[in-house]
Design an enzyme around this catalytic site. Structure first.
Site, PDB file in Angstrom:
ATOM      1  N   GLU A   1      -0.108  14.843 -10.261  1.00 33.42           N
ATOM      2  CA  GLU A   1      -1.192  14.180 -10.982  1.00 33.42           C
ATOM      3  C   GLU A   1      -2.524  14.318 -10.275  1.00 33.42           C
ATOM      4  OE1 GLU A   1       1.500  10.633 -12.922  1.00 33.42           O
ATOM      5  OE2 GLU A   1      -0.419  10.140 -12.020  1.00 33.42           O
TER       6      GLU A   1
ATOM      7  N   CYS B   1      -9.431  12.599  -7.473  1.00 32.98           N
ATOM      8  CA  CYS B   1      -8.375  12.479  -6.464  1.00 32.98           C
ATOM      9  C   CYS B   1      -7.296  13.501  -6.806  1.00 32.98           C
ATOM     10  CB  CYS B   1      -7.826  11.055  -6.512  1.00 32.98           C
ATOM     11  SG  CYS B   1      -6.431  10.799  -5.405  1.00 32.98           S
TER      12      CYS B   1
ATOM     13  N   CYS C   1       6.501  14.059  -1.029  1.00 34.55           N
ATOM     14  CA  CYS C   1       6.043  14.098   0.361  1.00 34.55           C
ATOM     15  C   CYS C   1       7.229  13.807   1.259  1.00 34.55           C
ATOM     16  CB  CYS C   1       4.938  13.065   0.588  1.00 34.55           C
ATOM     17  SG  CYS C   1       4.292  13.074   2.276  1.00 34.55           S
TER      18      CYS C   1
ATOM     19  N   CYS D   1       4.825   3.853  -0.122  1.00 36.59           N
ATOM     20  CA  CYS D   1       4.235   4.895  -0.965  1.00 36.59           C
ATOM     21  C   CYS D   1       5.260   5.446  -1.958  1.00 36.59           C
ATOM     22  CB  CYS D   1       3.699   6.008  -0.065  1.00 36.59           C
ATOM     23  SG  CYS D   1       3.127   7.448  -0.982  1.00 36.59           S
TER      24      CYS D   1
ATOM     25  N   CYS E   1      -3.701   4.209  -6.519  1.00 35.17           N
ATOM     26  CA  CYS E   1      -3.144   4.829  -5.322  1.00 35.17           C
ATOM     27  C   CYS E   1      -1.654   4.593  -5.204  1.00 35.17           C
ATOM     28  CB  CYS E   1      -3.712   4.130  -4.088  1.00 35.17           C
ATOM     29  SG  CYS E   1      -5.141   4.854  -3.458  1.00 35.17           S
TER      30      CYS E   1
ATOM     31  N   SER F   1      -5.122   7.592   7.573  1.00 35.69           N
ATOM     32  CA  SER F   1      -4.304   6.475   7.127  1.00 35.69           C
ATOM     33  C   SER F   1      -3.713   5.799   8.356  1.00 35.69           C
ATOM     34  CB  SER F   1      -3.174   6.982   6.226  1.00 35.69           C
ATOM     35  OG  SER F   1      -3.714   7.457   5.027  1.00 35.69           O
ATOM     36  N   LEU F   2      -4.166   4.586   8.605  1.00 34.21           N
ATOM     37  CA  LEU F   2      -3.686   3.820   9.754  1.00 34.21           C
ATOM     38  C   LEU F   2      -3.345   2.433   9.221  1.00 34.21           C
ATOM     39  CD1 LEU F   2      -3.556   3.507  12.981  1.00 34.21           C
ATOM     40  CD2 LEU F   2      -5.800   2.481  12.737  1.00 34.21           C
TER      41      LEU F   2
ATOM     42  N   CYS G   1       6.498   7.278   4.006  1.00 33.97           N
ATOM     43  CA  CYS G   1       5.848   6.010   4.331  1.00 33.97           C
ATOM     44  C   CYS G   1       6.441   4.954   3.399  1.00 33.97           C
ATOM     45  CB  CYS G   1       4.334   6.107   4.129  1.00 33.97           C
ATOM     46  SG  CYS G   1       3.584   7.376   5.151  1.00 33.97           S
TER      47      CYS G   1
ATOM     48  N   GLU H   1       0.955  15.321   1.731  1.00 35.10           N
ATOM     49  CA  GLU H   1       0.229  15.297   2.996  1.00 35.10           C
ATOM     50  C   GLU H   1      -0.495  16.650   3.143  1.00 35.10           C
ATOM     51  OE1 GLU H   1      -0.774  13.346   5.592  1.00 35.10           O
ATOM     52  OE2 GLU H   1      -1.653  15.245   6.186  1.00 35.10           O
TER      53      GLU H   1
HETATM   54  N1  SAH Z   1      -0.718  11.847   2.709  1.00 36.54           N
HETATM   55  C1  SAH Z   1      -2.064  11.489   2.863  1.00 36.54           C
HETATM   56  C2  SAH Z   1      -2.868  11.519   1.589  1.00 36.54           C
HETATM   57  C3  SAH Z   1      -2.180  10.979   0.366  1.00 36.54           C
HETATM   58  S1  SAH Z   1      -1.880   9.249   0.345  1.00 36.54           S
HETATM   59  C4  SAH Z   1      -2.172  10.134   3.560  1.00 36.54           C
HETATM   60  O1  SAH Z   1      -1.172   9.468   3.723  1.00 36.54           O
HETATM   61  O2  SAH Z   1      -3.276   9.788   3.956  1.00 36.54           O
HETATM   62  C5  SAH Z   1      -3.524   8.647   0.078  1.00 36.54           C
HETATM   63  C6  SAH Z   1      -3.720   7.192   0.423  1.00 36.54           C
HETATM   64  O3  SAH Z   1      -2.985   6.365  -0.507  1.00 36.54           O
HETATM   65  C7  SAH Z   1      -3.218   6.848   1.803  1.00 36.54           C
HETATM   66  O4  SAH Z   1      -4.173   6.146   2.533  1.00 36.54           O
HETATM   67  C8  SAH Z   1      -2.029   5.986   1.517  1.00 36.54           C
HETATM   68  O5  SAH Z   1      -1.824   5.090   2.545  1.00 36.54           O
HETATM   69  C9  SAH Z   1      -2.420   5.309   0.207  1.00 36.54           C
HETATM   70  N2  SAH Z   1      -1.274   4.746  -0.520  1.00 36.54           N
HETATM   71  C10 SAH Z   1      -0.069   5.302  -0.716  1.00 36.54           C
HETATM   72  N3  SAH Z   1       0.734   4.465  -1.404  1.00 36.54           N
HETATM   73  C11 SAH Z   1       0.017   3.343  -1.645  1.00 36.54           C
HETATM   74  C12 SAH Z   1       0.292   2.129  -2.328  1.00 36.54           C
HETATM   75  N4  SAH Z   1       1.474   1.891  -2.909  1.00 36.54           N
HETATM   76  N5  SAH Z   1      -0.685   1.213  -2.391  1.00 36.54           N
HETATM   77  C13 SAH Z   1      -1.884   1.434  -1.831  1.00 36.54           C
HETATM   78  N6  SAH Z   1      -2.207   2.577  -1.183  1.00 36.54           N
HETATM   79  C14 SAH Z   1      -1.267   3.517  -1.086  1.00 36.54           C
HETATM   80 FE1  SF4 Z   2       3.103  11.067   2.204  1.00 38.71          FE
HETATM   81 FE2  SF4 Z   2       0.660   9.962   2.342  1.00 38.71          FE
HETATM   82 FE3  SF4 Z   2       2.597   8.842   0.836  1.00 38.71          FE
HETATM   83 FE4  SF4 Z   2       2.786   8.763   3.490  1.00 38.71          FE
HETATM   84  S1  SF4 Z   2       1.195   7.790   2.227  1.00 38.71           S
HETATM   85  S2  SF4 Z   2       4.445   9.290   2.082  1.00 38.71           S
HETATM   86  S3  SF4 Z   2       1.914  10.727   4.052  1.00 38.71           S
HETATM   87  S4  SF4 Z   2       1.646  10.827   0.519  1.00 38.71           S
END
Ligand code: SAH
Ligand code: SF4
Length: 371
Positions: free
Chosen positions: A93, A106, A113, A120, A342, A221-222, A117, A168
């Site tokens: 998407e 975006c 992935c 996610c 997101c 992403s931290l 995480c 990623e």
């Molecule tokens: N893999 C990369 C980029 C894709 S994720 C990364 O992790 O940075 C993009 C952003 O979406 C990241 O900051 C991630 O933490 C956030 N994200 C993923 N799942 C989410 C959720 N369920 N709610 C809010 N943010 C989320």
């Molecule tokens: Fe992958 Fe980013 Fe989702 Fe983590 S937050 S699983 S790195 S897409």
């Protein structure tokens, strides 16, 4: 039969090499890029400043192939979501979010992935495949196309691009770099390098390597202020712990004098990483780190093990950071009526398109909590 070269997503260098390989001059690169990305034309026959002979040659040696749009939804708030089906049958998407004069797109870089995480939905689905540069650039083409030809609408709808969709980007390095070159190119989308943001979960060596190829905004992403908690939420942290990643980001910044700071993305998970003590730890952790902080309230999805904190908790967390002097924003959810938030990308189109059902079933199966 000779396989055709897909010219979509090839950078200037790649196209120069292609034209040379078919005995043509390099200036064809500029012509072709302008047709495809500035006039949104992907039919060689319509490229009227190319000779008929060259158009015929292109038709036999090259293609401009992109994924099929199997689903698109336009939200009442102007957000547009596009679901694309790749040759493999997999889907990704892209989401367009307008805000005043700005239009942010975006885009996804992988199908699924591998990094898992815990908050996610893409991570929960597991890894399916990398996107090619053509598949990455196609998302920009398709979003732009939904507004019509820029000459007719009088402006460029896509002003900002964020690599924050599925996947990623730093684990699909080559295709992402190639696609970024196209997005930045004056012959193509001429997106300003300040307006193109790559978001990573913290692949330290690749952050360093990135600086050898492109100068774009970096988002990290931290999601926890210490390794113990981050290990739990973001498993890749065990391989690249927080300090190593922050050092890699510092090194990235040091390579570009105009790039002053990194954007920290911190997803707020109710009762997990959003406590007062976490905010204070984060202040300490980032006190000498050049950054601004974007807090992202968790976006729930089916079977997710977390909840979104209430507004008061979010505000309290933000206040601690702001009072310590950090530029801190809270990301507002857009396009909620079309599931464009997101971490919610892909997952809800099964009942709308029949062809996706098997694929969708596989995804839901993977998303069941393991016992
Ligand atoms: N893999 C990369 C980029 C894709 S994720 C990364 O992790 O940075 C993009 C952003 O979406 C990241 O900051 C991630 O933490 C956030 N994200 C993923 N799942 C989410 C959720 N369920 N709610 C809010 N943010 C989320
Ligand atoms: Fe992958 Fe980013 Fe989702 Fe983590 S937050 S699983 S790195 S897409």
């Amino acid at each position: 039969m000779q396989t055709k070269t897909n010219l979509l997503g090839l950078s200037r260098t790649g196209l120069d090499a292609f034209f040379q390989s078919i005995g043509e001059k390099k200036f064809r690169t500029k012509q072709l890029m302008q047709w495809v990305y500035q006039r949104q034309v992907v039919d060689f026959d319509a490229m009227t400043d190319l000779s008929v002979q060259l158009r015929e040659k292109l038709k036999t040696t090259a293609s401009l192939a992109m994924p099929i749009v199997v689903h698109k939804e336009f939200s009442t708030d102007g957000t547009r979501k596009f679901v694309l089906e790749l040759d493999s049958g997999n889907r990704v998407e892209a989401v367009f979010i307008p805000e005043g004069q700005r239009g942010t797109l975006c885009i996804s870089t992988q199908v699924g992935c591998a990094l898992d995480c815990k908050f996610c939905s893409t991570g929960k689905q597991g890894f399916f495949s990398d996107l090619t540069s053509a598949e990455i650039v196609s998302q920009v083409w398709i979003a732009a196309q939904s507004f019509g030809v820029p000459e007719n609408i009088g402006h460029k709808p896509v002003t900002n691009i964020v690599l924050m969709g599925m996947g990623e980007p730093l684990l699909n390095f080559g295709p992402c770099i190639e696609a970024i070159h196209v997005m930045l190119d004056d012959f193509a989308y001429s997106i300003s390098k300040r307006r193109l943001t790559l978001s990573t979960s913290g692949i330290a060596p690749k952050i360093r390597e990135l600086a050898d190829h492109v100068d774009v905004a970096l988002a990290l992403s931290l999601h926890a202020p210490n390794d113990e908690l981050h290990d739990e939420i973001v498993p890749i942290n065990k391989k690249y712990p927080i300090q190593e990643v922050l050092d890699a980001c510092r090194e990235y910044l040091s390579r570009f004098s105009a790039r002053k700071r990194v954007i920290i993305e911190y997803v707020l998970l109710d009762g997990v990483n959003d406590k007062f003590e976490h905010a204070h730890q984060l202040v300490k952790l980032l006190q000498d780190f050049p950054c601004k902080i974007n807090l992202i309230p968790f976006n729930p999805f089916p079977h997710a093990p977390y909840k979104r904190p209430n507004g008061q908790r979010i505000q309290k967390f933000k206040d601690v950071l702001a009072q310590a002097g950090f530029v801190t924003t809270v990301r507002t959810t857009r396009g909620e009526d079309i599931d464009a938030a997101c971490g919610q990308l892909v997952g809800q189109v099964a009942d709308k398109t029949r062809r996706s059902q098997d694929w969708q079933a596989a995804v839901w199966k993977k998303m069941q909590p393991s016992v």
